[in-house]
Write an enzyme that holds these catalytic residues in place. Structure first.
Site, PDB file in Angstrom:
ATOM      1  CD1 TRP A 355      50.789  85.753  70.686  1.00  0.00           C
ATOM      2  CD2 TRP A 355      49.633  87.597  70.213  1.00  0.00           C
ATOM      3  NE1 TRP A 355      51.212  86.193  69.451  1.00  0.00           N
ATOM      4  CE2 TRP A 355      50.528  87.327  69.138  1.00  0.00           C
ATOM      5  CE3 TRP A 355      48.815  88.727  70.126  1.00  0.00           C
ATOM      6  CZ2 TRP A 355      50.607  88.130  67.999  1.00  0.00           C
ATOM      7  CZ3 TRP A 355      48.911  89.534  68.993  1.00  0.00           C
ATOM      8  CH2 TRP A 355      49.786  89.235  67.947  1.00  0.00           C
ATOM      9  CG  ASP A 356      49.575  81.551  69.320  1.00  0.00           C
ATOM     10  OD1 ASP A 356      50.240  82.499  69.781  1.00  0.00           O
ATOM     11  OD2 ASP A 356      50.055  80.694  68.572  1.00  0.00           O
ATOM     12  CD  GLU A 498      57.472  86.395  68.220  1.00  0.00           C
ATOM     13  OE1 GLU A 498      56.860  86.153  69.269  1.00  0.00           O
ATOM     14  OE2 GLU A 498      57.665  85.550  67.321  1.00  0.00           O
ATOM     15  CE  LYS A 610      57.863  84.653  63.778  1.00  0.00           C
ATOM     16  NZ  LYS A 610      58.168  84.178  65.159  1.00  0.00           N
ATOM     17  CD  GLN A 611      53.692  87.654  64.405  1.00  0.00           C
ATOM     18  OE1 GLN A 611      54.451  86.709  64.508  1.00  0.00           O
ATOM     19  NE2 GLN A 611      52.670  87.829  65.195  1.00  0.00           N
TER      20      GLN A 611
END
Length: 776
Positions: A355-356, A498, A610-611
């Site tokens: 998806w980046d 994640e 994580k993000q």
């Protein structure tokens, strides 16, 4: 270590310089200084060999599966950069003798990698060596390199072994069967090889030209050939103060090249045409070939360049570094190929697309080069059959995009097993390929973003409607009815965070799925009114009558919203999990250091992210949430976010800009830029961070300049960092190129088009043609 202020005058803020050689930290320079052109990527290993070195040469789209139990990856092609240099019987190596001076530089402006060394051999003799290398931006198949050697003390016998080395692997996995090796006319060296599973033919050619003090010279020459290797060894006697130069021009062609897409391919034909090309191009010599490539780079920078006047020159260089890598990682020449999470600079993530691309990289191209943005979305369209197969295999309908994608026909290619579980000692299972499903709506969102910004209705007719309709059908089939709550849920997923697996109702996933289905309904109704024949054709292909009814489930779908404290739960259980002190991990020098103390199951039971997760939702669907809700959630979740993903910092920076917190936004931008350029010497070993580099552009244009597409309108709401006095950048909107200048004194927008431009500037409607200027 890397230095960023070596450039002066014309080269100011264009040079990334490695100031010393450290055999323990080769990966950093190899990745950061890598070169390429989108067709190929060449990791910048030194010419001479060292233990721990990783030589990578990747050609986009040539995926191969080494073994039935492994996933497909970009194969490491036969190397043409390796040289073995012997000076008066001593092998040149920076690990012996004495290095008197050393500098290696990547020139972002012209794409050339240079290295200058003064070396004293163990016997006390000194030599000056200059290495040059480029991947051509004007001929996508071509690589040029050269080395010049000058003895400083006395006469020297200079011996160089060079050629084509097919012994390199992907961390031990050999992806090629050995083909024919040949030296034509004692000059032109050729090797053919074929990938083992995907059966992609490679033809690699190289030729050497020798000069002594600028004049052609014939060395004492010996031809060599061995297992997966073919080359030459040349020896020249050089007097003190003279220079011997070896120029090496190489090329690579593959049977997957676009020219062979419609048939008519034969290996013999490709061998002949590739060799003919090399013979013709190599006659120009290194300098002319490099000038042609540098001219192509000049045209490229005229398209993309962003100019920043900052108290720190590093800011300008970091932006140029990001754009440089976005150019060399993107297969703009072929819509059958996507962008790897490490570009073409390393083996990390095996060259797969995530998806980046759609969320972090595509916006750069939407607003800077829409033609390339379209090509990247066409790649996703060609992957629809694989997405449909994945949906069917998992018991769903419509199109379920793979978490990791490679060749358009491959479908899901995410590895099943990952790193060690520090508690059990077993391999950790990677669940992303099974249950990280938000990529399906991310791609639908990207289609919508592109078309809203460009007005490319032809794309929608050919590709876009089909993608949006079939992804919406997947989500409708994915929903699960909760009888107790009387609503539809999405259970057992991994969201952008994640570190939380098998969660129910991840807010990002639910909201984006709802957006996807809502968008499908809007476009269905639009086609009913405006293009009934197109709708009829799509209905026949996709059974849209049934699909349209299924999309109505969104009316009863659970969308996580703010609780009494204004917090949106990241998932059903996140806010009930244990809170721990994250200070040690916030100050970490290496990402994911928390896994030195806990395994993934344990981290999954803590309020640790994580993000950016909820933050990504605010960025993509910002109109759906009130400013005070965004701020409350930002403050809450930022404390619990480790930014262990390179995707995270840029999103937090953009939102900090939205909140008007300029110091925080700038600090996060700098931290994002240092993911590759920073002091952590192992951060880029597996390759540069593609999404982070796209995120740097987003920080600047969508954060500091406040550029957004909202409700089909262009918005501009600048909040420059206090250390920036001006920002200039190009921007495409509705097929018109705008040149925007933002300063402390005001804003200037210029356009070459005659048509009127309409946008919202800091919330106020502005309409103009050719030129608009406002003063603060």
């Amino acid at each position: 270590m890397l230095n960023y202020d070596a450039g002066q005058g014309e080269w100011s803020n264009w040079l990334v310089t490695e100031t010393g050689f450290d055999p323990a930290h080769q990966g950093k320079g190899e990745a950061v200084l890598s070169i390429g052109n989108g067709y190929m990527g060449l990791r910048s290993a030194t010419d001479e060999n060292y233990v721990g070195q990783v030589r990578n040469w990747f050609v986009a789209g040539t995926f191969n599966k080494f073994d039935e139990h492994e996933v497909t990856e970009l194969p490491n092609a036969a190397d043409v950069t390796e040289l073995s240099i012997t000076l008066n019987g001593e092998t040149f190596s920076l690990e012996k003798g004495r290095t008197i001076s050393y500098s290696r530089q990547l020139n972002l402006k012209n794409g050339e990698l240079t290295r200058n060394v003064v070396w004293q051999s163990p016997t006390g003799e000194s030599f000056e060596l200059q290495f040059r290398r480029f991947v051509s931006l004007s001929n996508r198949h071509l690589v040029g390199s050269s080395v010049s050697i000058k003895p400083l003390d006395g006469q020297a016998r200079v011996h160089i072994a060079s050629g084509i080395n097919g012994q390199w692997t992907n961390s031990g996995a050999q992806h090629f069967t050995e083909g024919e090796k040949r030296i034509f006319e004692k000059t032109y060296i050729q090797m053919t090889s074929t990938t083992t599973q995907s059966v992609v033919d490679f033809v690699t050619n190289t030729v050497h030209h020798w000069q002594l003090n600028g004049a052609k010279v014939e060395p004492e020459l010996r031809q060599t050939m061995g297992r997966r290797k073919v080359g030459i060894e040349g020896t020249v006697t050089v007097e003190a103060g003279q220079s011997v130069t070896l120029e090496k021009i190489s090329n690579v062609h593959t049977s997957r090249d676009l020219v062979y897409n419609n048939g008519g391919y034969s290996l013999e034909q490709m061998r002949e045409s590739a060799l003919t090309e090399l013979k013709q191009e190599s006659q120009k010599g290194y300098d002319q070939l490099f000038r042609e490539s540098a001219n192509a780079w000049a045209d490229t920078w005229s398209t993309y360049n962003i100019e920043v006047d900052s108290t720190s020159g590093y800011d300008q260089l970091a932006i140029r570094f990001a754009i440089y890598h976005l150019v060399i990682m993107t297969p703009a020449h072929d819509n059958r190929m996507g962008i790897g999470a490490k570009g073409l600079s390393g083996e990390g993530y095996k060259g797969h697309s995530f998806w980046d691309t759609e969320i972090f990289i595509l916006p750069f191209f939407i607003y800077s080069n829409p033609k390339i943005a379209r090509s990247l979305l066409e790649y996703r369209y060609q992957g629809l059959d694989g997405a449909r197969s994945k949906a069917k295999e998992n018991g769903f309908e419509g199109a379920m995009y793979p978490w990791e994608a490679a060749w358009i026909e491959d479908g899901e290619v995410t590895p099943v097993w990952g790193d060690v579980d520090i508690v059990t000692g077993e391999q950790t299972k990677i669940w992303s390929g099974f249950i990280e499903q938000h990529i399906t709506s991310d791609i639908a969102y990207a289609v919508w973003h592109y078309v809203q910004s460009t007005g490319d209705e032809a794309f929608m007719d050919q590709y876009g409607y089909e993608i949006i309709f079939d992804t919406a059908t997947f989500w409708a089939s994915r929903l699960e009815w909760d009888e107790n709550k009387g609503r539809y849920h999405i259970n057992e997923v991994v969201g952008p965070d994640e570190y939380k697996e098998h969660v129910d109702n991840n807010a990002f996933t639910n909201h984006m799925a709802h957006f996807n289905m809502e968008l499908a309904i809007q476009y269905y109704e639009k086609l009913q009114q405006e293009k009934p024949e197109l709708l009829k054709a799509l209905s026949a292909k996709l059974d849209l009558t049934s699909a349209r009814e299924a999309w109505n489930k969104l009316d009863q779908m659970y969308l996580p919203g703010p609780n009494e404290q204004g917090l949106i739960p990241q998932d059903d259980t996140y806010l009930q999990k244990k809170v721990i002190d994250l200070t040690p991990y916030k100050n970490q020098t290496k990402v994911a250091s928390i896994f030195n103390d806990y395994n993934l199951d344990q981290v999954g039971e803590m309020q640790i992210s994580k993000q950016a997760d909820i933050m990504m939702l605010f960025f993509l669907l910002e109109n759906k949430f009130e400013p005070d809700i965004k701020r409350a959630n930002y403050d809450y979740y930022e404390e619990k976010t480790l930014h262990d993903s390179s995707l995270s910092l840029s999103t937090h920076s953009i939102l900090a800009s939205d909140f008007g917190n300029r110091p925080l936004a700038y600090d996060l931008f700098r931290r994002a830029s240092e993911i590759d350029l920073g002091p952590h010497m192992h951060s880029s070993d597996a390759g540069i961070h593609s999404a982070s580099l796209g995120g740097i552009w987003e920080c600047v244009v969508m954060g500091f300049a406040g550029v957004r597409m909202l409700d089909g309108q262009l918005h501009l709401d600048p909040k420059l960092p206090e250390s920036w006095s001006s920002l200039k950048f190009p921007l495409y909107w509705q097929n018109q190129l705008l040149h925007i200048t933002i300063t402390a004194e005001g804003i200037l927008i210029e356009s070459d088009a005659e048509e009127e431009i309409s946008l919202l500037l800091s919330g106020q409607q502005v309409t103009f043609s050719k030129r608009f200027q406002t003063l603060v």
